[in-house]
Design a protein around this motif. Structure first.
Motif, mmCIF file in Angstrom:
data_model
loop_
_atom_site.group_PDB
_atom_site.id
_atom_site.type_symbol
_atom_site.label_atom_id
_atom_site.label_comp_id
_atom_site.label_asym_id
_atom_site.label_seq_id
_atom_site.Cartn_x
_atom_site.Cartn_y
_atom_site.Cartn_z
ATOM 1 N N THR A 25 0.836 -1.202 0.000
ATOM 2 C CA THR A 25 0.000 0.000 0.000
ATOM 3 C C THR A 25 0.870 1.250 0.000
ATOM 4 O OG1 THR A 25 -0.114 -0.069 2.421
ATOM 5 C CG2 THR A 25 -1.949 -1.075 1.206
ATOM 6 N N ILE A 26 0.300 2.311 -0.545
ATOM 7 C CA ILE A 26 0.898 3.642 -0.478
ATOM 8 C C ILE A 26 -0.097 4.514 0.279
ATOM 9 C CG2 ILE A 26 1.580 5.678 -1.824
ATOM 10 C CD1 ILE A 26 2.429 3.730 -4.066
ATOM 11 N N SER A 27 0.327 5.018 1.436
ATOM 12 C CA SER A 27 -0.590 5.776 2.297
ATOM 13 C C SER A 27 -0.101 7.197 2.473
ATOM 14 C CB SER A 27 -0.707 5.109 3.672
ATOM 15 O OG SER A 27 -1.166 3.785 3.528
ATOM 16 N N GLY A 28 -1.020 8.130 2.329
ATOM 17 C CA GLY A 28 -0.731 9.541 2.564
ATOM 18 C C GLY A 28 -1.641 10.089 3.633
ATOM 19 N N PRO A 64 4.984 7.170 2.029
ATOM 20 C CA PRO A 64 5.911 6.028 2.081
ATOM 21 C C PRO A 64 5.205 4.718 1.768
ATOM 22 C CG PRO A 64 5.387 6.810 4.296
ATOM 23 C CD PRO A 64 4.798 7.798 3.353
ATOM 24 N N PRO A 65 5.752 3.911 0.815
ATOM 25 C CA PRO A 65 5.132 2.625 0.501
ATOM 26 C C PRO A 65 5.311 1.622 1.638
ATOM 27 C CG PRO A 65 6.659 3.332 -1.248
ATOM 28 C CD PRO A 65 6.909 4.185 -0.053
ATOM 29 N N ALA A 66 4.286 0.813 1.870
ATOM 30 C CA ALA A 66 4.362 -0.289 2.833
ATOM 31 C C ALA A 66 4.276 -1.595 2.045
ATOM 32 C CB ALA A 66 3.229 -0.193 3.842
ATOM 33 N N ILE A 67 5.341 -2.379 2.088
ATOM 34 C CA ILE A 67 5.428 -3.604 1.284
ATOM 35 C C ILE A 67 4.805 -4.771 2.030
ATOM 36 C CG2 ILE A 67 7.079 -5.250 0.269
ATOM 37 C CD1 ILE A 67 8.994 -2.723 0.089
#
Length: 219
Positions: A25-28, A64-67
């Motif tokens: 996911t990419i979270s802002g 920041p991406p979460a893998i």
């Protein structure tokens, strides 16, 4: 909403060398985007494909991406196993064996190689045994950067007709495997579990295909 997100930098692995891309996911501050594929375009940009789960992402947001680390680890283990499989095939069948392609996912691995006939059951059993011996040896997977001539001189296997840069990455697993590769890989062969060949078949003229899985160790 399906979309493509482009970041100035990313920790996600793009699909290449037969290995699937990272998911995550990419979270802002205002939204969350689910990544289901990453592709590197001709301009060198990493394109994150997926769908917006909620809210919105804006230009300039810190996102920041979460893998999905569990999935990534499974893919890394399968990738490492293809190196051990390649080395074992060359030992059992001879140096005419050369990688012709691979497809690696979290669930299984597929490896194509040059060989002029069907591999016998006894030969497959030998190959499987050799891979599992390398796994049971629990040797570290050592990554080093060097020039292509240095890699060749040290005995690394590589698709030398490919266009490499000035420096290449090599991955060495004790005396079992030594290849030029972009990675990523497991840290130790002992992390792989049990290697099991499921099928050997023809892929095309002069090319055979092996499908295999890694069975996790019981804890």
């Amino acid at each position: 909403v399906e979309a493509i997100v482009v970041l100035d930098q990313t920790t996600m692995y793009a699909e290449m060398g037969g290995q699937v891309a990272d998911h995550g996911t990419i979270s802002g501050p205002n939204g969350v985007f689910e990544v289901t594929d990453v592709q590197k375009n001709k301009g060198g940009k990493y394109m994150h494909y997926g769908k917006l789960l909620r809210g919105a992402l804006h230009v300039g947001d810190s996102v920041p991406p979460a893998i999905d680390t569990e999935r990534r680890s499974a893919v890394r283990r399968a990738h490492t196993a293809t190196h051990l499989l390649h080395a074992a095939l060359r030992k059992v069948l001879g140096d005419e064996v050369a990688q012709k392609g691979s497809n690696i996912t979290a669930e299984r691995l597929r490896f194509d190689f040059s060989f002029g006939r069907k591999v016998t059951k006894d030969e497959l059993a030998q190959v499987e045994k050799m891979v599992n011996e390398a796994i049971q040896a629990k040797v570290p997977v050592v990554c080093e950067e060097m020039t292509v001539p240095e890699a060749k001189e040290k005995g690394a296997i590589g698709l030398f007709e490919s266009k490499y840069g000035e420096k290449v990455r090599t991955y060495k697993m004790g005396d079992y495997s030594f290849e030029i590769c972009g990675g990523p890989h497991a840290q130790n062969t002992g992390d792989l579990g049990t290697f099991k060949i499921q099928k050997e078949e023809s892929s095309s003229a002069g090319v055979r295909r092996i499908k295999a899985v890694l069975i996790p160790d019981q804890k």
